[in-house]
Every structure is written in C-alpha cells, then in structure tokens.
Design an enzyme around this catalytic site. Structure first.
Site, PDB file in Angstrom:
ATOM      1  N   TYR A   1      40.583  58.854  32.819  1.00 35.67           N
ATOM      2  CA  TYR A   1      39.687  57.579  32.471  1.00 35.67           C
ATOM      3  C   TYR A   1      40.580  56.558  32.837  1.00 35.67           C
ATOM      4  O   TYR A   1      40.006  55.579  33.197  1.00 35.67           O
ATOM      5  CB  TYR A   1      39.765  57.731  30.796  1.00 35.67           C
ATOM      6  CG  TYR A   1      38.501  58.167  30.115  1.00 35.67           C
ATOM      7  CD1 TYR A   1      38.357  59.721  30.342  1.00 35.67           C
ATOM      8  CD2 TYR A   1      37.664  57.446  29.440  1.00 35.67           C
ATOM      9  CE1 TYR A   1      37.258  60.329  29.656  1.00 35.67           C
ATOM     10  CE2 TYR A   1      36.376  58.036  28.936  1.00 35.67           C
ATOM     11  CZ  TYR A   1      36.186  59.495  28.952  1.00 35.67           C
ATOM     12  OH  TYR A   1      35.261  59.914  28.407  1.00 35.67           O
TER      13      TYR A   1
ATOM     14  N   LYS B   1      43.801  72.797  31.038  1.00 39.30           N
ATOM     15  CA  LYS B   1      43.318  73.790  32.170  1.00 39.30           C
ATOM     16  C   LYS B   1      44.584  74.175  33.074  1.00 39.30           C
ATOM     17  O   LYS B   1      44.578  73.610  34.197  1.00 39.30           O
ATOM     18  CB  LYS B   1      42.044  72.746  32.922  1.00 39.30           C
ATOM     19  CG  LYS B   1      41.381  73.675  34.089  1.00 39.30           C
ATOM     20  CD  LYS B   1      40.297  74.609  33.736  1.00 39.30           C
ATOM     21  CE  LYS B   1      40.136  75.536  34.737  1.00 39.30           C
ATOM     22  NZ  LYS B   1      39.192  76.729  34.340  1.00 39.30           N
TER      23      LYS B   1
ATOM     24  N   ASP C   1      37.515  75.735  29.508  1.00 41.27           N
ATOM     25  CA  ASP C   1      36.229  76.431  29.606  1.00 41.27           C
ATOM     26  C   ASP C   1      35.782  77.595  28.641  1.00 41.27           C
ATOM     27  O   ASP C   1      34.800  77.676  28.043  1.00 41.27           O
ATOM     28  CB  ASP C   1      36.154  77.316  31.360  1.00 41.27           C
ATOM     29  CG  ASP C   1      37.130  77.916  31.661  1.00 41.27           C
ATOM     30  OD1 ASP C   1      38.440  77.874  30.941  1.00 41.27           O
ATOM     31  OD2 ASP C   1      37.200  78.498  32.635  1.00 41.27           O
TER      32      ASP C   1
ATOM     33  N   ASP D   1      36.401  64.474  25.339  1.00 45.99           N
ATOM     34  CA  ASP D   1      34.950  63.604  25.213  1.00 45.99           C
ATOM     35  C   ASP D   1      33.809  64.489  25.121  1.00 45.99           C
ATOM     36  O   ASP D   1      33.076  64.581  24.528  1.00 45.99           O
ATOM     37  CB  ASP D   1      35.044  62.705  26.554  1.00 45.99           C
ATOM     38  CG  ASP D   1      33.574  62.249  26.704  1.00 45.99           C
ATOM     39  OD1 ASP D   1      33.215  61.512  25.565  1.00 45.99           O
ATOM     40  OD2 ASP D   1      32.948  62.302  27.727  1.00 45.99           O
TER      41      ASP D   1
ATOM     42  N   ASP E   1      31.415  65.895  21.939  1.00 45.01           N
ATOM     43  CA  ASP E   1      29.811  66.050  21.833  1.00 45.01           C
ATOM     44  C   ASP E   1      29.303  67.362  21.613  1.00 45.01           C
ATOM     45  O   ASP E   1      28.415  67.726  20.944  1.00 45.01           O
ATOM     46  CB  ASP E   1      29.134  65.593  23.150  1.00 45.01           C
ATOM     47  CG  ASP E   1      28.972  64.274  23.355  1.00 45.01           C
ATOM     48  OD1 ASP E   1      29.817  63.464  22.933  1.00 45.01           O
ATOM     49  OD2 ASP E   1      27.881  63.652  23.837  1.00 45.01           O
TER      50      ASP E   1
HETATM   51  C1  IPM Z   1      33.073  58.341  23.576  1.00 43.51           C
HETATM   52  C2  IPM Z   1      32.053  57.927  24.699  1.00 43.51           C
HETATM   53  C3  IPM Z   1      33.090  57.155  25.496  1.00 43.51           C
HETATM   54  C4  IPM Z   1      33.961  57.999  25.962  1.00 43.51           C
HETATM   55  C5  IPM Z   1      32.281  56.328  26.546  1.00 43.51           C
HETATM   56  C6  IPM Z   1      31.125  55.269  25.871  1.00 43.51           C
HETATM   57  C7  IPM Z   1      32.975  55.324  27.399  1.00 43.51           C
HETATM   58  O1  IPM Z   1      31.289  58.826  25.307  1.00 43.51           O
HETATM   59  O2  IPM Z   1      33.511  57.643  22.811  1.00 43.51           O
HETATM   60  O3  IPM Z   1      32.896  59.659  23.349  1.00 43.51           O
HETATM   61  O4  IPM Z   1      33.596  58.471  27.167  1.00 43.51           O
HETATM   62  O5  IPM Z   1      35.081  57.828  25.707  1.00 43.51           O
HETATM   63 MG    MG Z   2      31.714  60.735  24.441  1.00 38.94          MG
END
Ligand code: IPM
Ligand code: MG
Length: 348
Positions: free
Chosen positions: A137, A187, A219, A243, A247
């Site tokens: 990042y 990884k 993975d 990240d 999700d």
């Molecule tokens: C998160 C989001 C952010 C990230 C984006 C909006 C930059 O996806 O907080 O998970 O990738 O960290």
């Molecule tokens: Mg995110």
C-alpha cells in the site's frame, strides 16, 4: 473535559451510516462533543483535496474519529494523489494508525444471511489484526516501460522488522484477551517480505509464551476461512492480505454491512469505520445497513475513551435488534437505515 469526536462522513452511504452511529452515541448521553469535516470526494469537490488541512487538523485535535466511507467512480479519472481513497490512507499514515482490528462474528439470527452453510457460519468469531501503514500500500509506486517498450506498473511490497514486531505484539495482546490463539498469515513460500514477517513474528512470540502461535499461507487461510472459520481466534497479517481476508470474513458473518473496525496507533486516538465502502449504487436511498457504523462507534468508546460499559450496551442492543428480526436489505429485510437504527435504539 468532554471528549472531542471528529465526524468524517465522506462519500456514498458514509453520511447515512455515520449519522446513525452518531445518533446512538448521542442517546447514551456521554460527555462527547462532535465536530464534522468533509473528507474524500466530498472534500475534493469543496476544497480541492480529499484530505484538506482543516480536516486533518480536526482529526489530530480529536480524541477519536468516526469515519464513514470514501470513494466514487466519478473520481476514478483523477490522478492518484487526489482520489478519495487517499483521504483514508493519508489519515492512517499521518496519525500513525498502524493496527487495524476487524472483528467478525455471526450475530444470532443471521445464520441464513451468511454465504456459508448455517452450521458453519454459526462458528465464526474471530478478529483480524491487519497492519495498516505499510506493505505494498505504501511502498514505492511507479510506472515505466520495459526493454521491449511495454508499459509497466510497479508497487513495492516492503516491511521492516520494527513494523512487523509492533503489529505482531498487537496480535499477541489481542489473542490474550480472547482464546489465546494467534494465526499469522503470510506468503512466506514465495515472498521475501513474508519470510521476514514470519521470522519476526516467531521472535516476538517468545514474549508471549501463553499464546499459541500458528502460521498459515494466505491462500490456505482464504480457503480455511470458508471451510472451517471456527478454527480462527485472532489472525495477524499484513495490509494487503488483511484487506482481502476481512472482506471475505464479512460475508461469512452475514453481510459486509455488519463489520466494524478500529484503526489504532501508539496513542489512545483511533479511527473507527465500517469496513464496507461508500456503495455509491445505494447512496442516499436510506438502504444502507447502519450496524457496521454503530458497532464501530462501540469500538470507539471501548478503545479510545475507555468506556467499555456503554460499548457493551451498544453491541448487546445490535444483537437484540437482529435477534428480534430487524433486517436491512443486505440482510434480506426491508428496514431503512433510520428504521434499523430506531430498532437498535429501542433496545438500548
Ligand atoms: C478498507 C478499504 C480501503 C483499503 C480502501 C478504501 C483504500 O478497502 O479499509 O478495507 O484498501 O484499506
Ligand atoms: Mg477493504
């Protein structure tokens, strides 16, 4: 002295869910003052920058930041430094918020909303400790051309040992407050960054003999999270892997609209945001699930203001509302953002 809460609603559904979280905080009648500032695309439109100086200054003065979401495809054409996402990345970096706590658990009653079979979904109760100010990042980014004249993009993945050690300590400490199990996800079979990560996590583990440490390739971790999420207590991982895995964890736990997060640094000041994004497709329609933002407000009280009791009350109230069948559209119901918030407030 009242605690200063910086409210940064941002874009898309950010303002709707942040307003809901603020309502919940105001109902508790704690000694809080709120100050609002634009961030993300909103701030670009009004001030020419996604993270204006005045907004960053408010964040620095505050005791805690209640953040909504940033981003809208309308801004995809802007140079990277002016895109809405730079606001959240800039806040994390400028405020040194290196540790991101992303708890994922299934609220009773949401078994059917999970992407997993109900009996598997019921077992999910984990915290992802995501490193937040390093990795690919924040490494050097560039564009160039190959010897053959092909366009090339580069993002440097890097960590130094101090960055790894401090997030590892947050992982171990978080595990201590739970079931005492820490899984470090990397990884290391392919990436040098990950081999350093693994070496340092093992070194730091000597300070925490009471925590059971395991390692898993990312993975495999992605696969294990849908196969048997109950095996995880605390996961510690880098910025990019965290990240993605968070999700994924959210859908295992019912909906991305349910997951809160805390971004913490060396001081008590933290930034609290739902892990969902700005969802421009449903913005302004009152459809957004406010739970993630409301649960983020609970984390704010607990981690930045040391108010564990009202934080517990908020979490219990959300759990009761859900158990009573209150559902927004993402959970298969038809309650609006405000109506869902009303149901939570009624049980508070
Ligand atoms: C998160 C989001 C952010 C990230 C984006 C909006 C930059 O996806 O907080 O998970 O990738 O960290
Ligand atoms: Mg995110």
């Amino acid at each position: 002295m009242p605690h200063l809460i910086a409210v940064l609603p941002g874009d898309g559904i950010g303002p709707e869910v942040t307003a809901a979280a603020r309502r919940v905080l105001e109902t508790l009648e704690l000694d809080l003052v709120f100050e609002e500032a634009p961030v993300g695309g909103k701030a670009y439109d009004t001030a020419g920058h996604p993270l204006p100086v005045a907004t960053l200054d408010l964040a620095r003065r505050s005791d805690a930041i209640l953040f909504g979401a940033v981003g809208d495809t309308r801004y995809d054409g802007l140079e990277r430094a002016l895109r809405p996402e730079q606001a959240i990345l800039g806040l994390r970096k400028e405020l040194g918020l290196f540790a991101n706590l992303r708890p994922a658990r299934l609220f009773k009653g949401l078994e059917d909303a999970s992407a997993l079979r109900p009996e598997i979904a019921a077992t999910i109760d984990l915290v992802i400790v995501r490193e937040l100010t390093g990795d690919v990042y924040f490494g050097l980014k560039s564009r160039g051309t190959t010897a053959e004249g092909l366009r090339e993009g580069r993002d440097l993945m890097r960590y130094d040992e101090a960055e790894v050690a401090r997030i590892a300590r947050v992982g171990f400490q978080t595990a201590r407050t739970r079931q005492g199990r820490l899984c470090s996800v990397d990884k290391a079979n392919v990436l040098e960054t990950s081999q350093l990560w693994r070496d340092v996590v093992i070194e730091v583990s000597a300070e925490y003999p009471d925590v059971a440490l395991t390692h898993m390739y990312v993975d495999n971790a992605a696969m294990q999270m849908v196969r048997d999420p109950g095996q995880f207590d605390v996961i510690v991982t880098g910025n990019l892997f965290g990240d993605i895995l968070s999700d994924q964890a959210s859908m295992c736990a019912g909906s991305i609209g349910m997951l809160p997060s805390a971004a913490l640094g060396a001081t008590g000041r933290g930034l609290y945001e739902p892990i969902h994004g700005s969802a421009p497709d449903i913005a302004g329609q009152g459809k957004a699930n406010p739970c993630a933002a409301i649960l983020s407000a609970a984390m704010l009280l607990r981690h930045s203001l040391n108010l564990g009791e009202p934080a517990d009350r908020i979490e219990v109230a959300v759990g009761r509302a859900i158990a009573d069948g209150a559902r927004t559209a993402d959970l298969g119901g038809d309650l609006s953002t405000d109506a869902m918030t009303d149901r939570i407030l009624a049980t508070l």
